[in-house]
Design an enzyme around this catalytic site. Structure first.
Site, PDB file in Angstrom:
ATOM      1  N   ARG A  22      -6.433  -7.565  -9.836  1.00  0.00           N
ATOM      2  CA  ARG A  22      -7.815  -7.110 -10.037  1.00  0.00           C
ATOM      3  C   ARG A  22      -8.033  -6.633 -11.471  1.00  0.00           C
ATOM      4  NH1 ARG A  22      -9.455  -2.129 -10.654  1.00  0.00           N
ATOM      5  NH2 ARG A  22      -7.406  -1.337 -10.050  1.00  0.00           N
ATOM      6  N   ARG A  23      -7.080  -5.854 -11.996  1.00  0.00           N
ATOM      7  CA  ARG A  23      -7.233  -5.358 -13.373  1.00  0.00           C
ATOM      8  C   ARG A  23      -7.079  -6.501 -14.382  1.00  0.00           C
ATOM      9  NH1 ARG A  23      -3.387  -1.033 -11.766  1.00  0.00           N
ATOM     10  NH2 ARG A  23      -4.641   0.665 -10.895  1.00  0.00           N
ATOM     11  N   LYS A  59      -4.776   2.757  -0.720  1.00  0.00           N
ATOM     12  CA  LYS A  59      -4.963   1.353  -1.110  1.00  0.00           C
ATOM     13  C   LYS A  59      -3.750   0.486  -0.781  1.00  0.00           C
ATOM     14  CE  LYS A  59      -3.936   2.031  -6.075  1.00  0.00           C
ATOM     15  NZ  LYS A  59      -2.699   1.271  -6.266  1.00  0.00           N
ATOM     16  N   ASP A  60      -2.593   1.111  -0.450  1.00  0.00           N
ATOM     17  CA  ASP A  60      -1.415   0.337  -0.049  1.00  0.00           C
ATOM     18  C   ASP A  60      -1.477  -0.115   1.412  1.00  0.00           C
ATOM     19  OD1 ASP A  60      -0.281   0.660  -2.555  1.00  0.00           O
ATOM     20  OD2 ASP A  60       0.954   2.377  -1.962  1.00  0.00           O
ATOM     21  N   ARG A 100       5.846   2.818 -16.880  1.00  0.00           N
ATOM     22  CA  ARG A 100       4.734   2.067 -17.491  1.00  0.00           C
ATOM     23  C   ARG A 100       4.252   2.749 -18.770  1.00  0.00           C
ATOM     24  NH1 ARG A 100       1.095  -0.760 -12.784  1.00  0.00           N
ATOM     25  NH2 ARG A 100       2.772  -1.129 -11.305  1.00  0.00           N
ATOM     26  N   ARG A 135       5.543  -4.257 -13.679  1.00  0.00           N
ATOM     27  CA  ARG A 135       5.864  -3.468 -12.486  1.00  0.00           C
ATOM     28  C   ARG A 135       6.448  -2.153 -12.943  1.00  0.00           C
ATOM     29  NH1 ARG A 135       7.680  -4.786  -7.423  1.00  0.00           N
ATOM     30  NH2 ARG A 135       7.676  -2.548  -7.109  1.00  0.00           N
ATOM     31  N   CYS A 165      -4.535  -6.782  -0.692  1.00  0.00           N
ATOM     32  CA  CYS A 165      -4.633  -5.975  -1.913  1.00  0.00           C
ATOM     33  C   CYS A 165      -4.315  -6.750  -3.174  1.00  0.00           C
ATOM     34  CB  CYS A 165      -3.754  -4.735  -1.820  1.00  0.00           C
ATOM     35  SG  CYS A 165      -2.027  -4.989  -2.199  1.00  0.00           S
TER      36      CYS A 165
END
Length: 309
Positions: free
Chosen positions: A127-128, A79-80, A151, A145, A240
């Protein structure tokens, strides 16, 4: 004895775990030894939000090392990768995909709907953030980040300042921390990013022997699903950081395998969304993605893809 193949990787714990997994799989499948070569990328050096960094920020240094022949192949989180292919490079394999869904890590073992109104929930992806707003749960969504460990520490660590975080399940699993996931989010609630959970193994296109060798790691159903999702993304030309989500599943149909592709475009504030789906055969994966993108645009998705600030 063949010289070890040089596998370029980012230096994060997750990247190293993913790359070591690929190295071990390749050695097991082909007998060729593999050594990891750490490459620092611009994305690793920056604390800016992912949406500001732009597409490909974790990828360009690895690709430069490939082209300069400093490494033989690279492993990317698929996805990157920018949606446009890189001239001179080739995605030689897409290994078996991890679970593409998003995961919640919350205090006290809570699920998403059990979090009290006003709870602080952190995530990095636009998106989230958009989909969390769309659920209307009155949560305080905080852009964050950092790597998976940092996280999770913001929820479960000694200096925790969040009630929960949402992150890709695949990364948590690859780091051996699956037990800390309090809920794996149903795609009906939180549709994943295109290609989430998938790896891309890339080498120089003119290295025919290595292209053939790496093909041993390719998992055709995973490649077909990712191809459909990324074709949708590329046609939407969202990159993205825009609020675009997609999830393709392969299932047995009456005439062989079928792809079922779901796609969504959500306004950044979550107030509006267009969600549609399409089916077809794995051989037509790219066309299914393009057609679903066209359907989404016809349904007004382009009016939702404005500011992602």
């Amino acid at each position: 004895m063949n010289a070890p193949l040089r596998l370029g990787t980012r230096g994060s714990a997750l990247a190293l775990a993913q790359s070591q997994q690929v190295a071990d799989s390749l050695t097991a499948a082909t007998g060729r030894p593999v050594e990891l070569v750490r490459i620092v990328t611009a994305g690793d050096r920056s604390n800016a939000p992912v949406a500001q960094l732009g597409v490909g920020v974790f990828v360009s240094a690895l690709r430069e090392a490939l082209i300069a022949n400093e490494i033989d192949f690279a492993v990317h989180s698929y996805k990157d990768l920018p949606t446009l292919p890189h001239p001179g490079l080739h995605i030689a394999a897409v290994p078996l995909r991890e679970d593409p869904r998003d995961a919640l890590v919350a205090r006290d073992g809570l699920t998403l709907t059990e979090l009290p109104a006003g709870s602080a929930i952190g995530t990095g992806a636009v998106r989230r953030i958009a989909q969390l707003h769309a659920l209307g749960l009155q949560l305080q969504v905080t852009p964050i980040r950092g790597n998976v460990d940092s996280r999770i520490a913001r929820v479960l660590g000694p200096e925790a300042d969040l009630d929960a975080v949402v992150l890709a399940r695949a990364g948590v699993v690859r780091l051996g921390r699956a037990a800390e996931i309090t809920e794996t989010l149903d795609p009906m609630l939180m549709l994943p990013a295109p290609a989430q959970g998938a790896l891309a193994i890339e080498c120089r296109a003119d290295d025919a022997d290595l292209v053939e060798l790496l093909a041993a790691l390719d998992h055709a159903p995973s490649r077909a699903a990712v191809t459909a999702e990324r074709a949708m993304l590329a046609t939407l030309e969202a990159g993205c950081s825009a609020p675009v989500a997609a999830h393709a599943e392969l299932a047995e149909g009456e005439e062989g395998d079928e792809i079922y592709l779901r796609g969504a475009v959500i306004s950044p504030d979550g107030a509006r969304a267009v969600r549609l789906s399409r089916t077809g055969t794995p051989a037509d994966a790219a066309e299914i993605g393009k057609a679903l993108a066209a359907d989404l645009l016809d349904a007004g998705a382009d009016t939702l893809m404005g500011s992602t600030e």
